[in-house]
Design a protein around this motif. Sequence first.
Motif, mmCIF file in Angstrom:
data_model
loop_
_atom_site.group_PDB
_atom_site.id
_atom_site.type_symbol
_atom_site.label_atom_id
_atom_site.label_comp_id
_atom_site.label_asym_id
_atom_site.label_seq_id
_atom_site.Cartn_x
_atom_site.Cartn_y
_atom_site.Cartn_z
ATOM 1 N N GLN A 1 0.825 -1.220 0.000
ATOM 2 C CA GLN A 1 0.000 0.000 0.000
ATOM 3 C C GLN A 1 0.854 1.263 0.000
ATOM 4 N N LYS A 2 2.120 1.134 0.388
ATOM 5 C CA LYS A 2 2.947 2.306 0.654
ATOM 6 C C LYS A 2 4.296 2.162 -0.044
ATOM 7 N N GLU B 1 6.793 0.483 2.148
ATOM 8 C CA GLU B 1 6.712 -0.988 2.136
ATOM 9 C C GLU B 1 7.397 -1.554 0.886
ATOM 10 N N ASP C 1 1.547 -4.938 12.574
ATOM 11 C CA ASP C 1 2.240 -3.648 12.459
ATOM 12 C C ASP C 1 2.651 -3.072 13.821
ATOM 13 N N ALA D 1 8.950 -4.190 7.676
ATOM 14 C CA ALA D 1 8.250 -2.970 7.240
ATOM 15 C C ALA D 1 7.266 -2.479 8.304
ATOM 16 N N ARG D 2 7.503 -2.867 9.563
ATOM 17 C CA ARG D 2 6.688 -2.350 10.677
ATOM 18 C C ARG D 2 6.748 -0.822 10.640
ATOM 19 N N GLY D 3 5.594 -0.176 10.665
ATOM 20 C CA GLY D 3 5.578 1.289 10.697
ATOM 21 C C GLY D 3 5.922 1.961 9.382
ATOM 22 N N ALA D 4 6.056 1.187 8.321
ATOM 23 C CA ALA D 4 6.409 1.774 7.010
ATOM 24 C C ALA D 4 5.164 2.385 6.382
ATOM 25 N N MET D 5 4.804 3.570 6.823
ATOM 26 C CA MET D 5 3.541 4.201 6.421
ATOM 27 C C MET D 5 3.718 5.225 5.318
ATOM 28 N N ALA D 6 4.933 5.634 5.025
ATOM 29 C CA ALA D 6 5.135 6.808 4.158
ATOM 30 C C ALA D 6 5.212 6.430 2.669
ATOM 31 N N GLN E 1 11.989 3.653 10.999
ATOM 32 C CA GLN E 1 11.645 4.407 9.793
ATOM 33 C C GLN E 1 12.503 5.668 9.705
ATOM 34 N N THR F 1 4.249 12.353 4.734
ATOM 35 C CA THR F 1 3.104 11.905 5.536
ATOM 36 C C THR F 1 2.879 10.410 5.363
ATOM 37 N N PRO F 2 2.160 9.795 6.339
ATOM 38 C CA PRO F 2 1.679 10.371 7.598
ATOM 39 C C PRO F 2 2.852 10.687 8.529
#
Lengths: 368, 368
Positions: free
Chosen positions: A73-74, A77, A342, A363-368, B3, B18-19
């Motif tokens: 999704q990111k 990731e 996550d 990729a824990r916390g790989a939100m960006a 991250q 972001t986020p």
Amino acid sequence: MLQPPPAEPGMREDEVDTPALILDLDVFEANLDHMAGLAAAAGVRLRPHAKTHKSPVIAHLQLARGAVGQCVQKVAEAEILAWGGVPDILVSNEVVSPRKLARLAALSRLAQVAVCADHPDGVAAIEAAAEAAGIRLTVLVEIDVGTGRCGVAPGPEAVALAERIAASRHLIFGGLQAYHGRAQHQRSAGERAASIAAAGEAAGRVVQALRGRGLDCPIVSGAGTGTFALEAASGVFNELQAGSYIFMDADYGRNDPAPPFRQALFVLATVMSARSGAAVVDAGHKAVAVDSGMPLVWGRGDVRYEGASDEHGRLAVGPEAGALKLGERIRLVPGHCDPTVDRYDWYVGIRAGRVECLWPVAARGAMA
Amino acid sequence: MLQPPPAEPGMREDEVDTPALILDLDVFEANLDHMAGLAAAAGVRLRPHAKTHKSPVIAHLQLARGAVGQCVQKVAEAEILAWGGVPDILVSNEVVSPRKLARLAALSRLAQVAVCADHPDGVAAIEAAAEAAGIRLTVLVEIDVGTGRCGVAPGPEAVALAERIAASRHLIFGGLQAYHGRAQHQRSAGERAASIAAAGEAAGRVVQALRGRGLDCPIVSGAGTGTFALEAASGVFNELQAGSYIFMDADYGRNDPAPPFRQALFVLATVMSARSGAAVVDAGHKAVAVDSGMPLVWGRGDVRYEGASDEHGRLAVGPEAGALKLGERIRLVPGHCDPTVDRYDWYVGIRAGRVECLWPVAARGAMA
């Protein structure tokens, strides 16, 4: 900081420090094999979603069983997977910021990457990043097949967007992203069948319209663990992007009285306080996601996880269960597997009651 | 993996990737100062809860304003703070596993640490760890003052537990932990006042009973951001352990029409899909905790965060707001600050529209 691993290979399960994310390896491998077999039998490609596992280790186990690549999704990731050797990655999501798109373009020198768009401005941003990097990026058009989240309407707008992509010197039209997220969690099989029938019809109309204009759809991607058999049989979708099947969770468990996959993922917790009829474990909603309901207590018929605070889980202990003891371990079945994973830095793989392996949730916390 | 930071000092807020977890530094510092002043005026000690911020940097900002130490919920949080130079730490929670207690005992050579118990078996486990390490550990008795979670009943059982601790050569009786978690989120001021009046009365009775047996309570600790003024004025509590006041959140905001602290913490998100009357941002419930309700949209009267999926937030965009544009930034007010912070590796400190600092959320994921 990365958290230290909660166990070492060879330990007994009850020696694992808690809360910990544990994986029943026998069940996990059976789930991997079963989905690989179903996709092969249906003649569709499997591109499992790494938003669930966030792990190059698990991605490679899926690739070794015939998966053609991974969904994410990111961009963050995608980076973790590509850096871990995954050769083919679809960002099944819109990416609009120039900095993120520059990272994606850079990554395309290491792996085959594709990304989605649902608006001409998004296509223009991807085009600019590809041009700046001197490469061509593959772009899928996301169509809204009933979830009402991202995606362009599956009609003339979708066709125009595909033509816009195909006409660009810097882009390659990759096909359609047609995921029906809402249908995954509809409770009755009939509702799910109706939703996916409509989704398949909508996607099929766009495929036909594009074909009429000389545009082929190399990928028509959709499906989750709740509906994949329907997409597989539709004759329209050629890729399945289910992810949760490897782990399962309480929410998917409620969909089907005899689900084709078994529960492989648990949060191991410790009883930290106990009184008559009640107990508290050391796993609250920082340790187990509650967005899809409370976790279930595994294998303890008369114990129920009633409520979560940040660091505490309150258990109701029925008379049949007897009293729980301080220090006792409990396996919890997460309400929702993806966000639970996550929260952790490590998978603890268990076989025959012993720790067999530790895998990073890279990729824990790989939100960006 | 940790991250990468989403920004660099000097960037404009709208350049932050972001986020991201952003902190309005002016408001944050005003919140720190305001609580320090209130505690000093009330003549009670302030030991803020680090479960909220998980950051030695923020702990030191609180200590510099007169806080006597920090509270934590987990040994892993205590480690991060002690390694970061925090000299006095109360684990305001039960710890029962021998491995965790051995770590806590080891830490007690670096910082003053204390821990709670609510059962004789818990006291015995702490005693064994202290004896094995050749040190004395300070133990508070947690009493249940109305939340119905951990804690012994505030009567003879509590007194017996305190005497058991005080009689041990390896332990020091530290006082009472008397936190009323449920009261923090009661909506009306009257309900909160009644809850804390009862809690203060219960704690006061135990203090008196212990005094009658020659046992003093160096610490009588409780209070959260929703009730701290009540505990401060009770004459029973001598330490406040509020944490959320530094950041605030939508849930605490609903408690009080004119709260004494202002919103300092936000999740910065980007519009990734937009259509008439609706938009989607790149922050779902992996990026902002929804256990206490959906986030609010900051400063955009006619935009509402309607629902969260893993990586998407669905916005309803009213006619007054006009259309949102792809790439536009939105500040979200988390429904619940503590678990939201725990999703991130970095705070991005903002002043006058620019990034001033990056601070690690050093105890992110420190659940063990």
